[in-house]
Write a protein that holds these residues in place. Structure first.
Motif, PDB file in Angstrom:
ATOM      1  N   ILE A  28       7.473 -15.801   7.421  1.00 10.84           N
ATOM      2  CA  ILE A  28       9.000 -15.896   6.329  1.00 10.84           C
ATOM      3  C   ILE A  28       9.827 -14.968   6.139  1.00 10.84           C
ATOM      4  O   ILE A  28      10.972 -14.952   5.910  1.00 10.84           O
ATOM      5  N   LEU A  29       9.218 -14.027   5.737  1.00 11.32           N
ATOM      6  CA  LEU A  29       9.588 -12.567   4.905  1.00 11.32           C
ATOM      7  C   LEU A  29      10.317 -11.924   6.309  1.00 11.32           C
ATOM      8  O   LEU A  29      11.034 -10.966   6.078  1.00 11.32           O
ATOM      9  N   SER A  30       9.783 -12.513   7.627  1.00 10.12           N
ATOM     10  CA  SER A  30      10.313 -11.164   8.586  1.00 10.12           C
ATOM     11  C   SER A  30      11.586 -12.090   9.124  1.00 10.12           C
ATOM     12  O   SER A  30      11.902 -11.657  10.357  1.00 10.12           O
ATOM     13  N   ASN A  31      11.476 -13.572   9.060  1.00  6.46           N
ATOM     14  CA  ASN A  31      13.029 -14.200   8.822  1.00  6.46           C
ATOM     15  C   ASN A  31      14.523 -13.397   8.874  1.00  6.46           C
ATOM     16  O   ASN A  31      14.530 -13.053   7.769  1.00  6.46           O
ATOM     17  N   ARG A  32      14.844 -13.114   9.970  1.00  6.68           N
ATOM     18  CA  ARG A  32      16.319 -11.875   9.964  1.00  6.68           C
ATOM     19  C   ARG A  32      17.603 -12.904   8.806  1.00  6.68           C
ATOM     20  O   ARG A  32      18.118 -12.409   8.472  1.00  6.68           O
ATOM     21  N   TYR A  33      16.936 -14.416   8.433  1.00  9.69           N
ATOM     22  CA  TYR A  33      18.126 -15.244   7.745  1.00  9.69           C
ATOM     23  C   TYR A  33      18.046 -15.016   6.438  1.00  9.69           C
ATOM     24  O   TYR A  33      18.577 -15.295   5.623  1.00  9.69           O
ATOM     25  N   VAL A  88      -3.401   1.279   6.965  1.00  8.23           N
ATOM     26  CA  VAL A  88      -2.633  -0.076   6.516  1.00  8.23           C
ATOM     27  C   VAL A  88      -1.177  -0.268   6.530  1.00  8.23           C
ATOM     28  O   VAL A  88      -0.424   0.921   7.653  1.00  8.23           O
ATOM     29  N   PHE A  89      -0.618  -1.292   7.741  1.00  5.13           N
ATOM     30  CA  PHE A  89       0.403  -1.368   7.511  1.00  5.13           C
ATOM     31  C   PHE A  89       1.087  -2.028   6.820  1.00  5.13           C
ATOM     32  O   PHE A  89       1.171  -2.725   5.849  1.00  5.13           O
ATOM     33  N   TYR A  90       2.030  -1.869   7.309  1.00  5.91           N
ATOM     34  CA  TYR A  90       4.041  -2.328   6.400  1.00  5.91           C
ATOM     35  C   TYR A  90       3.972  -3.697   6.813  1.00  5.91           C
ATOM     36  O   TYR A  90       3.422  -4.178   7.769  1.00  5.91           O
ATOM     37  N   ASP A  91       4.291  -4.849   5.957  1.00  9.12           N
ATOM     38  CA  ASP A  91       4.107  -6.348   6.031  1.00  9.12           C
ATOM     39  C   ASP A  91       5.586  -6.146   6.977  1.00  9.12           C
ATOM     40  O   ASP A  91       5.067  -6.658   7.988  1.00  9.12           O
ATOM     41  N   VAL A  92       6.663  -5.838   6.790  1.00  9.11           N
ATOM     42  CA  VAL A  92       7.416  -6.210   7.515  1.00  9.11           C
ATOM     43  C   VAL A  92       8.469  -4.395   7.289  1.00  9.11           C
ATOM     44  O   VAL A  92       8.749  -4.524   6.514  1.00  9.11           O
ATOM     45  N   VAL A 110       9.727  -4.694   3.727  1.00  9.20           N
ATOM     46  CA  VAL A 110       9.250  -6.332   2.750  1.00  9.20           C
ATOM     47  C   VAL A 110       7.720  -6.271   2.378  1.00  9.20           C
ATOM     48  O   VAL A 110       7.441  -6.442   4.139  1.00  9.20           O
ATOM     49  N   GLU A 111       7.269  -6.774   1.555  1.00 16.02           N
ATOM     50  CA  GLU A 111       6.295  -6.690   1.404  1.00 16.02           C
ATOM     51  C   GLU A 111       5.671  -7.987   0.152  1.00 16.02           C
ATOM     52  O   GLU A 111       6.075  -8.291  -0.387  1.00 16.02           O
ATOM     53  N   SER A 112       4.257  -9.233   1.079  1.00 18.46           N
ATOM     54  CA  SER A 112       4.597 -10.166  -0.347  1.00 18.46           C
ATOM     55  C   SER A 112       3.188  -9.808  -0.879  1.00 18.46           C
ATOM     56  O   SER A 112       2.384  -9.298  -0.464  1.00 18.46           O
ATOM     57  N   GLN A 113       3.285 -10.081  -1.786  1.00 17.28           N
ATOM     58  CA  GLN A 113       2.290  -9.552  -3.225  1.00 17.28           C
ATOM     59  C   GLN A 113       1.232 -10.762  -3.425  1.00 17.28           C
ATOM     60  O   GLN A 113       2.337 -11.505  -4.310  1.00 17.28           O
ATOM     61  N   LYS A 114      -0.022 -11.257  -3.088  1.00 21.90           N
ATOM     62  CA  LYS A 114      -0.010 -12.172  -4.005  1.00 21.90           C
ATOM     63  C   LYS A 114      -0.907 -12.328  -4.870  1.00 21.90           C
ATOM     64  O   LYS A 114      -0.632 -12.661  -6.413  1.00 21.90           O
TER      65      LYS A 114
END
Length: 317
Positions: A28-33, A88-92, A110-114
């Motif tokens: 979702i966070l990697s979607n270009r839009y 460790v890898f970057y999310d996006v 861009v990172e998603s953090q739960k």
């Protein structure tokens, strides 16, 4: 996810379901839009551009979980892992060329953090990621002494389950200039090289009118696939074929399964003591991050005794 589900998620061992959930969130966070809307409203370099223009500025497709955070330099050796965390890898990761100018490049992570209280400050980790994105430009974007070719970087953190007292919020952290004596002439672009943006999402609290909050809260909601696709198309002009509704549907189904796994694991192990310990850790982390005791009582349902126990708790580094 709500706080209860987030705690259950943390208690559940690494499973295929958790990995698929993480993958859906990153997709979702990697979607270009999605990225273009975030940039339009939060990155001043492209604020006056259209969504389609921002997408056209992107240097290829965003890369998901394949770019490693650069190793730590230790003497003459390069460690391939971050101490205590493994590789460790970057999310996006992606970059843009504003207005198509190949000399003006901006790098993004861009990172998603739960987990809102992971044991460290999220902006601090964002600064570290940003610093690595700056240092990895050596010999790719510039070579000494041509330091003026260093490109600007952004590290953006999307918090999916912040403390309730925070609600929906967006904060930006950046390098600024302050004249202490006299005035030293300097262009902003000479020092404005690293920015961290933290976004907190909470659908049930005020603040959803901001376009980025509205977009992301919808993207990580429990609405139906058709409802999400309709909102995306009508409000944000994101075509249904982009598959955001499908990814959200996957996340919702996996959230239910992960929650069931966490509950079942708790029943099997008799984790009453573990839950209490986890609650004390959450309280301690909230206090360490500046939450007032009154807020801890209200939002975490903590008692005076639990707060005092949490203060005495020894947290592992």
């Amino acid at each position: 996810m709500n706080t209860q589900l987030s705690n259950l998620y943390a208690m559940t061992e690494d499973t295929p379901e958790k990995r698929k959930y993480d993958e859906a969130a990153k997709n979702i966070l990697s979607n270009r839009y999605i990225l273009a809307h975030i940039l339009k409203h939060l990155v001043e370099d492209v604020r006056d551009c259209s969504i389609e223009e921002i997408i056209s500025f992107m240097d290829g497709l965003p890369i998901v979980s394949k770019v490693p955070v650069p190793p730590i330099l230790r003497g003459e050796n390069l460690e391939s892992k971050l101490l205590g965390e493994g590789t460790v890898f970057y999310d996006v990761r992606f970059s843009i060329y504003p207005n198509g100018d190949r000399k003006c490049r901006i790098f993004f992570n861009v990172e998603s953090q739960k987990d809102y209280y992971p044991g460290y400050s999220i902006p601090t980790r964002g600064i570290f990621y940003g610093a690595r994105m700056l240092s990895e430009q050596l010999e790719s974007e510039f070579s000494p002494p041509d330091y003026d070719q260093l490109k600007k970087v952004y590290s953006i953190w999307v918090c999916l389950d912040p403390a309730k007292y925070i609600g929906n919020a967006i904060s930006e952290f950046f390098i600024d200039k302050r004249d202490i004596l006299g005035h030293i002439p300097c262009r902003q672009e000479d020092y404005d090289k690293l920015r961290v943006i933290q976004i907190c999402l909470q659908p049930e609290t005020p603040g959803t009118e901001h376009p980025v909050i509205r977009l992301l809260n919808t993207s990580f909601s429990r609405k139906s696939r058709n409802e999400i696709d309709t909102i995306m198309e009508e409000e944000f002009q994101i075509p249904p074929e982009e598959g955001i509704g499908r990814e959200v549907e996957i996340m919702c189904n996996l959230s239910d399964l992960i929650e069931e796994q966490g509950i079942q694991k708790g029943i099997e192990q008799g984790i009453e003591q573990g839950i209490e310990q986890g609650a004390l850790i959450t309280i301690r982390q909230a206090l360490d991050n500046g939450m007032e005791e009154a807020a801890v009582k209200q939002y975490l349902n903590a008692t005076d005794e639990q707060i005092e126990q949490a203060k005495r708790l020894v947290l592992k580094a």
